[in-house]
Write a protein that holds these residues in place. Structure first.
Motif, short mmCIF file in Angstrom:
data_model
loop_
_atom_site.label_atom_id
_atom_site.label_comp_id
_atom_site.label_asym_id
_atom_site.label_seq_id
_atom_site.Cartn_x
_atom_site.Cartn_y
_atom_site.Cartn_z
N GLY A 1 0.79 -1.22 0.00
CA GLY A 1 0.00 0.00 0.00
C GLY A 1 0.83 1.27 0.00
N THR A 2 2.17 1.14 -0.02
CA THR A 2 3.00 2.33 -0.09
C THR A 2 2.69 3.07 -1.40
N LYS A 3 2.61 4.37 -1.32
CA LYS A 3 2.23 5.17 -2.49
C LYS A 3 3.25 4.97 -3.62
N PRO A 4 2.76 4.85 -4.86
CA PRO A 4 3.65 4.65 -6.01
C PRO A 4 4.74 5.72 -6.13
N GLU A 5 4.44 6.96 -5.79
CA GLU A 5 5.45 8.01 -5.90
C GLU A 5 6.59 7.81 -4.89
N VAL A 6 6.29 7.19 -3.76
CA VAL A 6 7.34 6.87 -2.77
C VAL A 6 8.23 5.76 -3.32
N ILE A 7 7.60 4.74 -3.89
CA ILE A 7 8.37 3.64 -4.50
C ILE A 7 9.25 4.19 -5.62
N ALA A 8 8.68 5.04 -6.46
CA ALA A 8 9.44 5.62 -7.58
C ALA A 8 10.63 6.44 -7.07
N PHE A 9 10.44 7.18 -5.99
CA PHE A 9 11.54 7.96 -5.41
C PHE A 9 12.70 7.05 -5.03
N TYR A 10 12.40 5.97 -4.33
CA TYR A 10 13.46 5.06 -3.89
C TYR A 10 14.07 4.27 -5.04
N GLU A 11 13.25 3.90 -6.01
CA GLU A 11 13.81 3.23 -7.19
C GLU A 11 14.87 4.11 -7.85
N GLU A 12 14.55 5.36 -8.06
CA GLU A 12 15.48 6.28 -8.71
C GLU A 12 16.72 6.52 -7.85
N ASN B 1 14.23 -2.68 -10.61
CA ASN B 1 13.12 -1.89 -10.08
C ASN B 1 12.17 -2.80 -9.30
N ALA B 2 11.15 -2.20 -8.70
CA ALA B 2 10.24 -2.96 -7.84
C ALA B 2 9.55 -4.10 -8.59
N GLU B 3 9.11 -3.83 -9.80
CA GLU B 3 8.39 -4.86 -10.58
C GLU B 3 9.31 -6.04 -10.90
N ASP B 4 10.52 -5.75 -11.36
CA ASP B 4 11.45 -6.83 -11.70
C ASP B 4 11.92 -7.60 -10.46
N THR B 5 12.07 -6.89 -9.35
CA THR B 5 12.45 -7.55 -8.11
C THR B 5 11.36 -8.52 -7.66
N ALA B 6 10.12 -8.09 -7.75
CA ALA B 6 9.00 -8.96 -7.38
C ALA B 6 8.96 -10.20 -8.26
N LYS B 7 9.20 -10.03 -9.56
CA LYS B 7 9.22 -11.18 -10.47
C LYS B 7 10.32 -12.16 -10.08
N LYS C 1 20.42 5.44 -9.10
CA LYS C 1 21.48 6.44 -9.19
C LYS C 1 22.69 6.04 -8.34
N ALA C 2 22.45 5.58 -7.13
CA ALA C 2 23.55 5.17 -6.26
C ALA C 2 24.32 3.99 -6.85
N MET C 3 23.60 3.03 -7.43
CA MET C 3 24.26 1.84 -7.96
C MET C 3 24.97 2.09 -9.28
N GLU C 4 24.70 3.23 -9.91
CA GLU C 4 25.40 3.61 -11.13
C GLU C 4 26.60 4.51 -10.84
#
Length: 92
Positions: free
Chosen positions: A31-42, A68-74, A46-49
């Protein structure tokens, strides 16, 4: 892995043709808001690059791969199914 050139992969043994290994993930409550997930994904992408991070990981012998979150879940779901459906058969 280049550090274990003689160790066969699960795929080479005919057991599992996808990546399987030790993984780390950052998770958030359902239920975490998508914009929060997107913030942490980015932020993690960035850190890993960052060249300093990459150099430190290579020096430590650590292989990294941003997902990203979707690929991690898969990945988690694939490995869960492999462990429950295939690895469990080893003890039957």
């Amino acid at each position: 892995m280049s550090s274990f050139p003689d160790a066969p992969t699960l795929g080479e043994l005919g057991l599992y043709n996808k990546w399987y290994g030790s993984a780390r993930a950052i998770v958030a409550p359902k239920g975490t808001k998508p914009e929060v997930i997107a913030f942490y994904e980015e932020a993690f992408k960035k850190a890993m690059e960052n060249p300093e991070y990459i150099a430190a990981a290579e020096k430590a012998g650590v292989t990294t791969l941003y997902m990203n979150a979707e690929d991690t879940a898969k990945l988690i779901n694939q490995q869960y199914e492999f462990c429950t459906n295939e690895v469990a058969k080893l003890w039957e």
